[in-house]
Design a protein around this motif. Structure first.
Motif, PDB file in Angstrom:
ATOM      1  N   GLN A   5       0.841  -1.199   0.000  1.00 36.36           N
ATOM      2  CA  GLN A   5       0.000   0.000   0.000  1.00 36.36           C
ATOM      3  C   GLN A   5       0.876   1.250   0.000  1.00 36.36           C
ATOM      4  O   GLN A   5       1.937   1.280   0.614  1.00 36.36           O
ATOM      5  N   THR A   6       0.402   2.273  -0.669  1.00 34.90           N
ATOM      6  CA  THR A   6       1.042   3.584  -0.618  1.00 34.90           C
ATOM      7  C   THR A   6       0.187   4.482   0.256  1.00 34.90           C
ATOM      8  O   THR A   6      -1.039   4.497   0.132  1.00 34.90           O
ATOM      9  N   TYR A   7       0.846   5.199   1.134  1.00 33.51           N
ATOM     10  CA  TYR A   7       0.159   6.080   2.071  1.00 33.51           C
ATOM     11  C   TYR A   7       0.596   7.517   1.868  1.00 33.51           C
ATOM     12  O   TYR A   7       1.656   7.789   1.300  1.00 33.51           O
ATOM     13  N   LEU A   8      -0.224   8.423   2.379  1.00 38.41           N
ATOM     14  CA  LEU A   8       0.072   9.847   2.405  1.00 38.41           C
ATOM     15  C   LEU A   8       0.123  10.302   3.856  1.00 38.41           C
ATOM     16  O   LEU A   8      -0.617   9.776   4.691  1.00 38.41           O
ATOM     17  N   SER A  18      -1.824  12.389  10.452  1.00 37.98           N
ATOM     18  CA  SER A  18      -2.226  10.999  10.349  1.00 37.98           C
ATOM     19  C   SER A  18      -1.694  10.463   9.021  1.00 37.98           C
ATOM     20  O   SER A  18      -1.086  11.193   8.245  1.00 37.98           O
ATOM     21  N   ILE A  19      -1.919   9.174   8.797  1.00 35.06           N
ATOM     22  CA  ILE A  19      -1.620   8.606   7.485  1.00 35.06           C
ATOM     23  C   ILE A  19      -2.930   8.177   6.858  1.00 35.06           C
ATOM     24  O   ILE A  19      -3.910   7.905   7.549  1.00 35.06           O
ATOM     25  N   TRP A  20      -2.928   8.130   5.537  1.00 36.85           N
ATOM     26  CA  TRP A  20      -4.139   7.800   4.788  1.00 36.85           C
ATOM     27  C   TRP A  20      -3.722   7.035   3.543  1.00 36.85           C
ATOM     28  O   TRP A  20      -2.721   7.378   2.910  1.00 36.85           O
ATOM     29  N   GLN A  21      -4.489   6.021   3.188  1.00 34.24           N
ATOM     30  CA  GLN A  21      -4.199   5.268   1.972  1.00 34.24           C
ATOM     31  C   GLN A  21      -4.302   6.201   0.767  1.00 34.24           C
ATOM     32  O   GLN A  21      -5.297   6.896   0.591  1.00 34.24           O
ATOM     33  N   ALA A  22      -3.248   6.208  -0.050  1.00 36.14           N
ATOM     34  CA  ALA A  22      -3.183   7.132  -1.179  1.00 36.14           C
ATOM     35  C   ALA A  22      -4.299   6.900  -2.197  1.00 36.14           C
ATOM     36  O   ALA A  22      -4.729   7.838  -2.862  1.00 36.14           O
ATOM     37  N   ALA A  23      -4.780   5.682  -2.306  1.00 40.85           N
ATOM     38  CA  ALA A  23      -5.808   5.357  -3.298  1.00 40.85           C
ATOM     39  C   ALA A  23      -7.198   5.837  -2.883  1.00 40.85           C
ATOM     40  O   ALA A  23      -8.106   5.853  -3.705  1.00 40.85           O
ATOM     41  N   ARG A  24      -7.358   6.245  -1.651  1.00 36.20           N
ATOM     42  CA  ARG A  24      -8.670   6.680  -1.151  1.00 36.20           C
ATOM     43  C   ARG A  24      -8.772   8.198  -1.164  1.00 36.20           C
ATOM     44  O   ARG A  24      -7.776   8.903  -0.980  1.00 36.20           O
ATOM     45  N   ALA A  25      -9.981   8.688  -1.345  1.00 35.20           N
ATOM     46  CA  ALA A  25     -10.215  10.129  -1.280  1.00 35.20           C
ATOM     47  C   ALA A  25      -9.986  10.600   0.150  1.00 35.20           C
ATOM     48  O   ALA A  25     -10.309   9.891   1.111  1.00 35.20           O
ATOM     49  N   LEU A  26      -9.412  11.788   0.291  1.00 37.69           N
ATOM     50  CA  LEU A  26      -9.164  12.318   1.629  1.00 37.69           C
ATOM     51  C   LEU A  26     -10.474  12.659   2.316  1.00 37.69           C
ATOM     52  O   LEU A  26     -11.404  13.168   1.686  1.00 37.69           O
TER      53      LEU A  26
END
Length: 62
Positions: A5-8, A18-26
């Motif tokens: 997974q790629t995270y932001l 926080s971190i968030w999955q890059a493929a998901r909308a913020l």
């Protein structure tokens, strides 16, 4: 959770990170800090930059 997974790194208006999955909308109220990578890389970045855990409004209250 996949290790590929790629995270932001994301933060809100109170400069809480926080971190968030890059493929998901913020989610509403959050925006990208600019760091993207593995979960571990993003958590390491947060550890470097988030040295004061108090929300922005509390830090600036005087």
């Amino acid at each position: 959770m996949s290790e590929n997974q790629t995270y932001l790194v994301v933060l809100n208006d109170e400069e809480q990170y926080s971190i968030w999955q890059a493929a998901r909308a913020l989610p509403a109220g959050w925006h990208a800090e600019g760091t993207q990578g593995t979960r571990e890389e993003c958590l390491a970045r947060i550890g470097e930059i988030w040295t004061d855990m108090r929300p922005l409004s509390l830090r600036t209250a005087g």
